[in-house]
Design an enzyme around this catalytic site. Structure first.
Site, PDB file in Angstrom:
ATOM      1  N   LYS A  18       0.970  -1.247  -0.013  1.00 39.88           N
ATOM      2  CA  LYS A  18       0.116   0.032   0.006  1.00 39.88           C
ATOM      3  C   LYS A  18       0.901   1.241   0.181  1.00 39.88           C
ATOM      4  CE  LYS A  18      -4.484   0.991   0.528  1.00 39.88           C
ATOM      5  NZ  LYS A  18      -5.649   0.390   0.129  1.00 39.88           N
ATOM      6  N   VAL A  59     -17.316   3.910  -2.938  1.00 39.86           N
ATOM      7  CA  VAL A  59     -17.821   2.782  -2.894  1.00 39.86           C
ATOM      8  C   VAL A  59     -19.310   3.003  -2.288  1.00 39.86           C
ATOM      9  CG1 VAL A  59     -17.601   0.505  -1.873  1.00 39.86           C
ATOM     10  CG2 VAL A  59     -15.680   1.684  -2.531  1.00 39.86           C
ATOM     11  N   GLY A  60     -19.541   3.805  -1.323  1.00 37.86           N
ATOM     12  CA  GLY A  60     -20.777   3.959  -0.384  1.00 37.86           C
ATOM     13  C   GLY A  60     -22.027   4.240  -1.352  1.00 37.86           C
ATOM     14  N   TYR A  61     -21.819   4.996  -2.305  1.00 39.56           N
ATOM     15  CA  TYR A  61     -22.893   5.525  -3.261  1.00 39.56           C
ATOM     16  C   TYR A  61     -23.233   4.114  -3.873  1.00 39.56           C
ATOM     17  CZ  TYR A  61     -25.238   6.823  -7.535  1.00 39.56           C
ATOM     18  OH  TYR A  61     -25.997   6.949  -8.344  1.00 39.56           O
ATOM     19  N   GLY A  88     -20.367   6.922   5.174  1.00 34.14           N
ATOM     20  CA  GLY A  88     -19.582   7.240   4.262  1.00 34.14           C
ATOM     21  C   GLY A  88     -20.259   6.799   2.908  1.00 34.14           C
ATOM     22  N   VAL A  89     -20.482   7.783   2.186  1.00 33.81           N
ATOM     23  CA  VAL A  89     -21.457   7.564   0.958  1.00 33.81           C
ATOM     24  C   VAL A  89     -20.504   8.197  -0.258  1.00 33.81           C
ATOM     25  CG1 VAL A  89     -23.590   7.162   1.779  1.00 33.81           C
ATOM     26  CG2 VAL A  89     -22.671   9.363   1.197  1.00 33.81           C
ATOM     27  N   GLY A  90     -19.169   7.770  -0.330  1.00 31.33           N
ATOM     28  CA  GLY A  90     -18.124   8.174  -1.293  1.00 31.33           C
ATOM     29  C   GLY A  90     -18.390   7.050  -2.416  1.00 31.33           C
TER      30      GLY A  90
HETATM   31  P1  NAD Z   1     -14.284   8.043  -0.697  1.00 33.88           P
HETATM   32  O1  NAD Z   1     -13.172   9.072  -0.140  1.00 33.88           O
HETATM   33  O2  NAD Z   1     -14.662   8.098  -1.980  1.00 33.88           O
HETATM   34  O3  NAD Z   1     -15.367   7.648   0.287  1.00 33.88           O
HETATM   35  C1  NAD Z   1     -15.223   8.019   1.779  1.00 33.88           C
HETATM   36  C2  NAD Z   1     -16.572   8.782   2.192  1.00 33.88           C
HETATM   37  O4  NAD Z   1     -16.157   8.943   3.474  1.00 33.88           O
HETATM   38  C3  NAD Z   1     -16.210  10.432   1.469  1.00 33.88           C
HETATM   39  O5  NAD Z   1     -17.396  10.683   0.898  1.00 33.88           O
HETATM   40  C4  NAD Z   1     -15.842  11.060   2.964  1.00 33.88           C
HETATM   41  O6  NAD Z   1     -16.587  12.478   2.825  1.00 33.88           O
HETATM   42  C5  NAD Z   1     -16.513  10.302   3.982  1.00 33.88           C
HETATM   43  N1  NAD Z   1     -15.905  10.567   5.154  1.00 33.88           N
HETATM   44  C6  NAD Z   1     -14.680  10.762   5.624  1.00 33.88           C
HETATM   45  N2  NAD Z   1     -14.774  10.869   7.008  1.00 33.88           N
HETATM   46  C7  NAD Z   1     -15.957  10.700   7.283  1.00 33.88           C
HETATM   47  C8  NAD Z   1     -16.668  10.598   8.693  1.00 33.88           C
HETATM   48  N3  NAD Z   1     -15.953  11.053   9.757  1.00 33.88           N
HETATM   49  N4  NAD Z   1     -17.745  10.481   8.958  1.00 33.88           N
HETATM   50  C9  NAD Z   1     -18.608  10.209   7.718  1.00 33.88           C
HETATM   51  N5  NAD Z   1     -17.988  10.235   6.489  1.00 33.88           N
HETATM   52  C10 NAD Z   1     -16.777  10.540   6.418  1.00 33.88           C
HETATM   53  O7  NAD Z   1     -13.594   6.463  -0.601  1.00 33.88           O
HETATM   54  P2  NAD Z   1     -14.106   5.229  -1.072  1.00 33.88           P
HETATM   55  O8  NAD Z   1     -13.331   4.654  -2.202  1.00 33.88           O
HETATM   56  O9  NAD Z   1     -15.587   5.006  -1.036  1.00 33.88           O
HETATM   57  O10 NAD Z   1     -13.518   3.897   0.139  1.00 33.88           O
HETATM   58  C11 NAD Z   1     -14.388   3.998   1.302  1.00 33.88           C
HETATM   59  C12 NAD Z   1     -13.565   3.043   2.180  1.00 33.88           C
HETATM   60  O11 NAD Z   1     -13.702   1.640   1.621  1.00 33.88           O
HETATM   61  C13 NAD Z   1     -12.209   3.268   2.484  1.00 33.88           C
HETATM   62  O12 NAD Z   1     -11.872   2.897   3.990  1.00 33.88           O
HETATM   63  C14 NAD Z   1     -11.213   2.487   1.596  1.00 33.88           C
HETATM   64  O13 NAD Z   1     -10.062   2.346   2.091  1.00 33.88           O
HETATM   65  C15 NAD Z   1     -12.071   1.253   1.646  1.00 33.88           C
HETATM   66  N6  NAD Z   1     -12.089   0.523   0.256  1.00 33.88           N
HETATM   67  C16 NAD Z   1     -12.267   1.325  -0.855  1.00 33.88           C
HETATM   68  C17 NAD Z   1     -12.144   0.476  -1.991  1.00 33.88           C
HETATM   69  C18 NAD Z   1     -12.317   0.928  -3.284  1.00 33.88           C
HETATM   70  O14 NAD Z   1     -12.715   0.089  -4.332  1.00 33.88           O
HETATM   71  N7  NAD Z   1     -12.699   2.156  -3.642  1.00 33.88           N
HETATM   72  C19 NAD Z   1     -11.596  -0.889  -1.913  1.00 33.88           C
HETATM   73  C20 NAD Z   1     -11.508  -1.588  -0.677  1.00 33.88           C
HETATM   74  C21 NAD Z   1     -11.621  -0.926   0.431  1.00 33.88           C
END
Ligand code: NAD
Length: 343
Positions: A80, A181-183, A177-179
């Site tokens: 990482k 992945v969350g979305y 967290g609806v970024g």
């Molecule tokens: P992202 O940055 O797009 O989404 C994260 C969301 O969390 C953002 O919208 C952010 O505003 C929100 N956030 C941050 N701090 C917060 C808090 N204190 N309270 C509420 N919301 C908060 O990231 P992502 O790519 O969606 O990844 C989300 C998680 O999943 C991370 O931990 C990442 O390591 C893990 N993950 C992601 C992937 C991937 O394919 N993107 C794969 C495996 C694991």
């Protein structure tokens, strides 16, 4: 700042600190284990408060990648990288070029990809400096929809195991967290008739899931005590800790965030309370599984492999019950056996 004696060091093969004065790059690359193949894992860009916080994060994340890749059945080791900078920084070209050169210096021992704070576009810039980038546009692309699919199927596996039901219809699910992945996760859950309670620190992301999926929005500090069936952590790590566990009403914790347990003992605590925990690196492997198909990319084959997450988790849940152990320790043992066998 200790490195070899660091609490999260865990026999890392290589840790590299990169600096580029002109672009302002400060990055740490951690290669945990390459028994199964070159290390693969995303790059996170975050405003860490200290170098030690960044080091701890990268070490924990890269170890997680070793275990994740092993249990997902991939011929890839774990690594990482983190860039210490504001993820909203606008001047990304020079930064990601310098990052690409830093990764190139490892000669293929580690492949990077996107993670929190880093986009596919950033990875494309870095890729101009090195071939050792994955999740490229026009190839496997954005891993997030695949991570969301695996997480959704993992939630279904947990519900089936705990309650014997196949549908999520009518279940209440809180999503933190609806970024990226969350979305997509919310979309799957909504399509199956689940009731969503969401939080984020980004208002536009919240507006989108409220409008599209009828989700109820709560303040970040209010997400833990919601009266829900399932809590899905999808923001940052360590949200399962001494403070939050007593607040939880959910009987299932299953989300995509990495390193959800602040410490291993928090897995024990969840078990004591009868909360079923889907080990994070198992349920969130969908994105890296998709990346593993990068070379001759085939979305159908990638999707089929992501769907295996349901059975892998079910196997872990059943074994944990049989042996009266935590799901996280069962997953760790299964992963370690695969990594050792590949030595
Ligand atoms: P992202 O940055 O797009 O989404 C994260 C969301 O969390 C953002 O919208 C952010 O505003 C929100 N956030 C941050 N701090 C917060 C808090 N204190 N309270 C509420 N919301 C908060 O990231 P992502 O790519 O969606 O990844 C989300 C998680 O999943 C991370 O931990 C990442 O390591 C893990 N993950 C992601 C992937 C991937 O394919 N993107 C794969 C495996 C694991």
């Amino acid at each position: 700042m200790a490195v070899f004696n660091h609490i999260s060091f865990d026999e890392h093969e290589q840790v590299v600190f990169c600096q580029d004065k002109e672009s302002g790059l400060r990055a740490i690359v951690a290669v945990h284990n390459t028994n199964l193949g070159p290390a693969v894992g995303g790059c996170r860009m975050w405003n860490y408060e200290s170098d030690d916080e960044a080091l701890n994060d990268v070490l924990r994340l890269s170890r997680g990648m070793t275990y994740k890749n092993a249990l997902a059945g991939l011929e890839m080791g774990g690594g990482k990288s983190v860039i210490i900078a504001d993820p909203k920084t606008q001047d990304r070209e020079a930064l990601f070029r310098a990052f690409g050169r830093c990764i190139d210096g490892l000669g293929g021992k580690y492949y990077s990809a996107e993670d929190v704070g880093v986009s596919t576009a950033d990875i494309m810039i870095a890729h101009e400096e090195t071939p050792y980038m994955a999740g490229l546009e026009g190839k496997s692309g954005d891993p997030s929809p695949f991570t969301a699919l695996g997480t959704y199927l993992g939630i279904k596996a947990a519900v089936k195991h705990q309650r014997g039901i196949d549908s999520l219809k009518g279940l209440k699910i809180s999503v933190q967290g609806v970024g990226h992945v969350g979305y997509y996760l919310c979309r799957h859950l909504h399509q199956e008739g689940a009731e969503l309670i969401v939080t984020d620190i980004n208002q536009s992301s919240l507006d989108r899931v409220a409008t599209e999926f009828g989700a109820t929005v709560v303040a970040p500090q209010d997400i833990y005590h919601q009266d829900v069936d399932i809590y899905a952590p999808c923001a940052l790590g360590a949200t399962i800790n001494d403070t939050t566990i007593p607040l939880l009403k959910a009987t299932i914790v299953a989300g995509c965030a990495n390193n959800q347990l602040a410490e291993a003992r928090h897995g024990e605590k969840l078990k004591e309370l009868g909360v079923l925990y889907a080990p994070d690196y198992v349920i969130n492997a969908g994105g890296i599984i998709n990346v593993s198909f990068e070379k001759d990319y085939d979305a159908t084959l990638a999707t089929q492999k992501v769907e295996e997450i349901y059975n892998t988790l079910t196997r872990i849940f059943v074994q944990a019950d049989k042996q009266d152990r935590t799901t996280s320790s069962v997953a760790d043992d299964l992963a370690r056996a695969i990594i050792e066998a590949a030595k």
